[in-house]
Design an enzyme around this catalytic site. Structure first.
Site, PDB file in Angstrom:
ATOM      1  N   HIS A   8      19.480 -25.986 -11.141  1.00 32.44           N
ATOM      2  CA  HIS A   8      18.112 -25.487 -11.031  1.00 32.44           C
ATOM      3  C   HIS A   8      17.787 -25.215  -9.558  1.00 32.44           C
ATOM      4  O   HIS A   8      18.292 -25.897  -8.665  1.00 32.44           O
ATOM      5  CB  HIS A   8      17.139 -26.520 -11.605  1.00 32.44           C
ATOM      6  CG  HIS A   8      15.745 -26.009 -11.775  1.00 32.44           C
ATOM      7  ND1 HIS A   8      14.849 -25.942 -10.729  1.00 32.44           N
ATOM      8  CD2 HIS A   8      15.092 -25.536 -12.868  1.00 32.44           C
ATOM      9  CE1 HIS A   8      13.703 -25.455 -11.168  1.00 32.44           C
ATOM     10  NE2 HIS A   8      13.815 -25.193 -12.465  1.00 32.44           N
TER      11      HIS A   8
ATOM     12  N   GLU B  75      15.379 -25.892  -7.747  1.00 34.03           N
ATOM     13  CA  GLU B  75      14.848 -27.039  -7.013  1.00 34.03           C
ATOM     14  C   GLU B  75      15.960 -27.990  -6.594  1.00 34.03           C
ATOM     15  O   GLU B  75      15.890 -28.614  -5.526  1.00 34.03           O
ATOM     16  CB  GLU B  75      13.796 -27.751  -7.866  1.00 34.03           C
ATOM     17  CG  GLU B  75      12.535 -26.910  -8.028  1.00 34.03           C
ATOM     18  CD  GLU B  75      11.654 -27.290  -9.194  1.00 34.03           C
ATOM     19  OE1 GLU B  75      10.618 -26.632  -9.375  1.00 34.03           O
ATOM     20  OE2 GLU B  75      12.014 -28.228  -9.938  1.00 34.03           O
TER      21      GLU B  75
ATOM     22  N   GLY C  47       6.354 -22.004 -10.973  1.00 36.97           N
ATOM     23  CA  GLY C  47       5.159 -22.775 -10.675  1.00 36.97           C
ATOM     24  C   GLY C  47       4.127 -22.069  -9.819  1.00 36.97           C
ATOM     25  O   GLY C  47       3.158 -22.689  -9.379  1.00 36.97           O
TER      26      GLY C  47
ATOM     27  N   ASN D 131      11.339 -28.009 -19.427  1.00 31.50           N
ATOM     28  CA  ASN D 131      11.843 -28.825 -18.319  1.00 31.50           C
ATOM     29  C   ASN D 131      10.665 -29.608 -17.738  1.00 31.50           C
ATOM     30  O   ASN D 131       9.820 -29.046 -17.046  1.00 31.50           O
ATOM     31  CB  ASN D 131      12.476 -27.923 -17.253  1.00 31.50           C
ATOM     32  CG  ASN D 131      12.909 -28.696 -16.015  1.00 31.50           C
ATOM     33  OD1 ASN D 131      13.025 -29.925 -16.035  1.00 31.50           O
ATOM     34  ND2 ASN D 131      13.148 -27.983 -14.929  1.00 31.50           N
TER      35      ASN D 131
END
Length: 253
Positions: free
Chosen positions: A100, A102, A176, A13
């Site tokens: 997702h 986010e 992340g 991604n």
């Protein structure tokens, strides 16, 4: 293949990263993906929508599939700035990421919205990668399993199959950050998701892939991919570097 015969999926991604110069990454992955490895796993790259057509062209004739990162649930209409599943398919995409974390956090997507988008993906013949995951606070409260099972219960459309659905478990706190759950924690969540899938779609549940995402790197991929009920990876930042992405794929070599 995984122990249950499910073919592993390693998906990259790219998020909001990449310009035309990034096509070199696709070319490098293409050159570095050995025929032997390509026979064992499915490899997917999900670039920004601006690069989908170019990535499809760059990957043409190779085992690499290209997918989208988001979609609108409707096939068309007055939805300025949105892209439909039909448009993604027309560009040559074969998968699309749905829900997702986010998107949920920054664009306020709901479980019902995820469900509608998953139906949209199916309508256009795309495989929807439905994302679920808990926040750090939810895990510390002991609610991780309840959260992901609830997301799954609403997000997965009735009649979902292995051909049109992949589940991605991505603990929000691990994306992340460099942090990852323990293999034991991942196994617990994936087993719970498999159990919930069985309630939702019956026997088809054993065929649907559940991949893990959240700070997956070449250095930890083999350990993470060997966890029971983990059928591959959804890779973020490491997928932007061909050597790293190939290193993660090599967990199945």
């Amino acid at each position: 293949m995984t122990s249950a015969g499910r073919r592993p999926l390693v998906a990259g991604n790219w998020k909001m990263n990449g310009t035309r110069s990034s096509l070199a990454v696709v070319e490098s992955v293409r050159q570095g993906l050995t025929p032997e490895l390509a026979e064992r796993i499915d490899v997917l790259i999900c670039p920004p929508s601006t690069l989908i057509a170019s990535c499809v062209a760059a990957a043409y004739g190779s085992p690499i599939a290209i997918g989208g990162q988001n979609l609108h649930a409707k096939p068309n209409g007055a939805f300025t700035g949105s892209i439909s599943a039909e448009m993604l398919s027309d560009l040559g995409a074969r998968y699309v990421i749905v829900g997702h974390s986010e998107r949920r956090a920054y664009h306020h997507e709901t479980d019902d919205g995820v469900h509608a988008k998953a139906l949209g993906a199916r309508r256009a013949g795309l495989c929807g990668i439905i994302c679920v995951g808990e926040t750090k606070e939810e895990r510390e409260q002991g609610r991780a399993l309840d959260i992901v099972r609830a997301q799954l219960a609403i997000g997965v459309p009735k009649g979902a199959t292995a051909a049109d659905t992949v589940i991605a478990y991505e603990p929000v706190w691990a994306i992340g950050t460099g942090l990852t759950p323990t293999p034991k924690d991942i196994a617990e969540v994936h087993a719970s998701l498999r159990e919930m899938l069985d309630k939702l779609v019956g026997a088809e549940a054993e065929k649907i892939r559940i991949v893990y995402g959240g700070s997956v790197k070449p250095g930890n991929a083999r350990e993470l991919m060997s966890v029971e009920n983990v059928d591959g990876a959804l890779v973020g930042g490491a997928s932007l570097v061909a050597e790293d992405f190939l290193g993660i794929c090599a967990a199945y070599a």
